[in-house]
Design a protein around this motif. Structure first.
Motif, PDB file in Angstrom:
ATOM      1  N   UNK A 133       0.778  -1.262  -0.027  1.00  0.00           N
ATOM      2  CA  UNK A 133      -0.089  -0.076  -0.127  1.00  0.00           C
ATOM      3  C   UNK A 133       1.151   1.145   0.029  1.00  0.00           C
ATOM      4  N   UNK A 134       0.395   2.099  -0.826  1.00  0.00           N
ATOM      5  CA  UNK A 134       1.364   3.319  -0.888  1.00  0.00           C
ATOM      6  C   UNK A 134       0.238   4.452  -0.998  1.00  0.00           C
ATOM      7  N   UNK A 135       0.801   5.733  -0.656  1.00  0.00           N
ATOM      8  CA  UNK A 135      -0.138   6.768  -0.715  1.00  0.00           C
ATOM      9  C   UNK A 135       0.132   7.717  -2.097  1.00  0.00           C
ATOM     10  N   UNK A 136      -1.052   7.897  -2.736  1.00  0.00           N
ATOM     11  CA  UNK A 136      -1.269   8.503  -4.109  1.00  0.00           C
ATOM     12  C   UNK A 136      -0.831   9.958  -4.040  1.00  0.00           C
ATOM     13  N   UNK A 137      -0.956  10.552  -5.293  1.00  0.00           N
ATOM     14  CA  UNK A 137      -0.836  11.799  -5.471  1.00  0.00           C
ATOM     15  C   UNK A 137      -2.055  12.807  -4.732  1.00  0.00           C
ATOM     16  N   UNK A 138      -3.315  12.060  -4.848  1.00  0.00           N
ATOM     17  CA  UNK A 138      -4.565  12.890  -4.337  1.00  0.00           C
ATOM     18  C   UNK A 138      -4.564  12.705  -2.952  1.00  0.00           C
ATOM     19  N   UNK A 139      -5.373  13.813  -2.085  1.00  0.00           N
ATOM     20  CA  UNK A 139      -5.561  13.575  -0.750  1.00  0.00           C
ATOM     21  C   UNK A 139      -6.318  12.112  -0.412  1.00  0.00           C
ATOM     22  N   UNK A 140      -5.889  11.465   0.648  1.00  0.00           N
ATOM     23  CA  UNK A 140      -6.591  10.380   0.985  1.00  0.00           C
ATOM     24  C   UNK A 140      -6.617   9.373  -0.180  1.00  0.00           C
ATOM     25  N   UNK A 141      -5.860   9.271  -1.231  1.00  0.00           N
ATOM     26  CA  UNK A 141      -5.518   8.073  -2.196  1.00  0.00           C
ATOM     27  C   UNK A 141      -4.895   7.161  -1.832  1.00  0.00           C
ATOM     28  N   UNK A 142      -5.116   5.978  -1.988  1.00  0.00           N
ATOM     29  CA  UNK A 142      -4.138   4.592  -1.448  1.00  0.00           C
ATOM     30  C   UNK A 142      -3.809   3.859  -2.742  1.00  0.00           C
ATOM     31  N   UNK A 172       0.683   9.177 -13.833  1.00  0.00           N
ATOM     32  CA  UNK A 172       1.551   9.740 -12.779  1.00  0.00           C
ATOM     33  C   UNK A 172       3.050   9.800 -13.247  1.00  0.00           C
ATOM     34  N   UNK A 173       3.479  11.045 -13.255  1.00  0.00           N
ATOM     35  CA  UNK A 173       4.928  11.100 -13.580  1.00  0.00           C
ATOM     36  C   UNK A 173       5.863  10.844 -12.322  1.00  0.00           C
ATOM     37  N   UNK A 174       7.113  10.567 -12.762  1.00  0.00           N
ATOM     38  CA  UNK A 174       8.032  10.016 -11.900  1.00  0.00           C
ATOM     39  C   UNK A 174       9.226  10.980 -12.241  1.00  0.00           C
ATOM     40  N   UNK A 175       9.968  11.273 -11.182  1.00  0.00           N
ATOM     41  CA  UNK A 175      11.263  12.001 -11.209  1.00  0.00           C
ATOM     42  C   UNK A 175      12.334  10.941 -10.980  1.00  0.00           C
ATOM     43  N   UNK A 199       5.811  18.214  -8.831  1.00  0.00           N
ATOM     44  CA  UNK A 199       5.979  19.729  -8.996  1.00  0.00           C
ATOM     45  C   UNK A 199       5.007  20.306  -9.465  1.00  0.00           C
ATOM     46  N   UNK A 200       4.264  21.304  -8.850  1.00  0.00           N
ATOM     47  CA  UNK A 200       3.114  21.922  -9.371  1.00  0.00           C
ATOM     48  C   UNK A 200       3.243  22.920 -10.582  1.00  0.00           C
ATOM     49  N   UNK A 201       4.491  23.571 -10.902  1.00  0.00           N
ATOM     50  CA  UNK A 201       4.739  24.439 -11.798  1.00  0.00           C
ATOM     51  C   UNK A 201       3.977  23.950 -13.339  1.00  0.00           C
ATOM     52  N   UNK A 233       7.518  22.731 -15.514  1.00  0.00           N
ATOM     53  CA  UNK A 233       6.405  23.337 -16.543  1.00  0.00           C
ATOM     54  C   UNK A 233       6.414  22.624 -17.672  1.00  0.00           C
ATOM     55  N   UNK A 234       7.321  22.358 -18.498  1.00  0.00           N
ATOM     56  CA  UNK A 234       7.496  21.503 -19.589  1.00  0.00           C
ATOM     57  C   UNK A 234       7.103  20.075 -19.624  1.00  0.00           C
ATOM     58  N   UNK A 235       7.815  19.481 -18.443  1.00  0.00           N
ATOM     59  CA  UNK A 235       7.290  17.894 -17.913  1.00  0.00           C
ATOM     60  C   UNK A 235       5.653  17.817 -17.754  1.00  0.00           C
TER      61      UNK A 235
END
Length: 467
Positions: A87-96, A157-160, A179-181, A237-239
């Motif tokens: 189980x991992x936390x997702x990008x959205x709030x309360x997302x599993x 879902x993007x990855x760095x 990153x929110x840019x 922003x490009x990504x």
């Protein structure tokens, strides 16, 4: 004896016994052992064939099918019914999010056939009955491609990725890229944003055109300017605009030229490959990678072979001391200058940080900028964050900083600083009263030294050609 001789009573007792047995299995966990044993018994009556999907090919290049299958398995409802999972936390709030664990077995049904996936170390193994293989294998693999394409068409879902010193787990480590840019929040003139976005959109549609020219389908950008002027935010922003993963290469962790090539080999399509502060590495020679190795990385045979559908970004504080071999066309397609903040960029920051589009103090701020004072967008942004509760106080703090700390060297260089590689003086930078007031083209003013023209370096020609 009477109960045993009564068939209805016997049936009732048998049903109750089976029900209680099933309840015991479920409540005590014996059901998992029972299912495993039953699967082993069934396996004795069938012949299975196994297909391996490794993470890397024999040439150590990333296997795209591995990631497609992995994404497909993560989307299966049967993942929740497996014996165990991560189980991992997702990008959205309360997302599993549910993710496979090592040696986990996932069951899938397709066209009436049972398919079993085993998650081994860096390899996914498909187990299928040999009697079903000819009927369902090809349609099943096509089904996985279809599911992946549908998911990939949406916001994925993007990855760095960051390179690490060589170890048994591979050269790249990844974290979610959150990153929110965006181009809307980047302190850049609106016409330039439109032109850059148009260039990126043209690149996305240009696969056949690039191949027609015999060129690898990639685009390379050079971002140069002082620290804190928004180069890293522009990369993010490009990504986000392209929905591409980001590969951030730290040259201090690269052992030699071959190692740098190996890192590029393990990047994937639909990615932004970034090397920051390239001028520092070249001038200080603080890396084991040679200048020749960097040149080959930018446009060598390997880059041409495995650089498809990638955007290459290099950042520098300045390019005055960088050799022309680095900056030549083919290695760098677009040069974008990130200068200190001007009034137009300031208004974008005020809107983003303070929610203010106009204010009585704006004329005073504009006058200070016109006198030649300036700060970096990062410095102005920090002042606004610290005083975000009061826009007036935030603007006064910016005015005070501009008056006391602003760079009064003149040369108000706005965000119109874009040039095409190969243009000796295509940066539009206002010096004194005589300023270049508008773009003539996205990539600058070309000096025609001969009658030869290269359509691949001219945005207008690119657009006319269908890019």
């Amino acid at each position: 004896m009477t109960i045993l001789n009564n068939p209805f009573s016997l049936l009732f007792i048998t049903s109750i016994s089976l029900f209680l047995f099933r309840v015991i299995l479920i409540k005590t966990g014996f059901i998992f052992t029972f299912k495993r044993k039953w699967r082993c018994i069934k396996d004795c009556f069938h012949v299975y064939q196994f297909f391996k999907v490794p993470e890397f090919s024999e040439s150590m290049q990333r296997n795209q099918l591995y990631y497609k299958v992995l994404l497909y398995l993560h989307s299966l409802a049967s993942l929740e019914d497996s014996d165990f999972t991560n189980l991992f936390a997702g990008r959205k709030p309360n997302e599993i999010l549910l993710r496979l664990d090592t040696n986990q077995i996932i069951e899938d049904d397709f066209l009436g056939a049972k398919m079993y996936w085993i998650n081994q170390d860096k390899t996914l193994v498909l187990k299928i009955r040999k009697s079903d293989k000819r009927r369902v294998l090809q349609p099943y693999l096509q089904h996985i491609h279809t599911v992946f394409d549908e998911f990939d068409g949406r916001k994925r879902e993007l990855k760095l990725y960051m390179n690490v010193v060589d170890d048994q787990k591979g050269r790249w480590r990844s974290v979610p890229f959150t990153h929110p840019s965006t181009f809307e929040t980047t302190a850049m003139e609106s016409d330039l944003k439109i032109k850059v976005k148009s260039d990126l959109e043209s690149f996305l549609r240009a696969k056949q055109y690039y191949h027609k020219l015999g060129r690898v389908w990639k685009r390379s950008y050079l971002l140069y300017g002082p620290s804190g002027t928004g180069k890293s935010s522009f990369v993010a922003a490009v990504a986000n605009f392209l929905s591409y993963d980001v590969y951030d290469i730290d040259l201090t962790k690269v052992s030699d030229d071959s190692d740098l090539k190996f890192l590029l080999l393990q990047t994937t399509a639909k990615s932004v490959v970034v090397i920051e502060d390239l001028d520092r590495y070249l001038s200080e020679k603080s890396t084991a990678v040679s200048s020749s190795g960097i040149l080959n990385f930018m446009d060598g045979i390997l880059s041409s072979s495995c650089g498809e559908e990638r955007v290459m970004v290099y950042t520098m504080n300045g390019k005055d001391h960088v050799g022309p071999a680095i900056l030549r066309p083919g290695r760098i397609d677009v040069h974008i200058h990130f200068p200190l903040c001007d009034f137009t960029a300031f208004k974008t920051l005020a809107n983003s940080y303070l929610g203010v589009k106009d204010h009585k103090l704006f004329p005073q701020v504009e006058e200070i900028f016109q006198n030649g004072s300036s700060l970096s967008p990062a410095e102005i942004g920090e002042l606004m964050i610290a005083n975000r509760g009061s826009p007036s106080r935030a603007l006064k703090s910016v005015i005070n900083a501009l008056q006391t700390e602003g760079d009064g060297k003149g040369g108000r260089c706005g965000r119109k600083a874009v040039e095409e590689s190969g243009e000796p003086s295509g940066v539009f930078c206002t010096e004194g009263a005589n300023a270049v007031k508008e773009f003539k083209k996205l990539y600058g003013l070309f000096r025609v030294k001969s009658n030869r023209k290269s359509p691949s370096f001219n945005l207008d020609n690119d657009l006319k050609s269908g890019l």
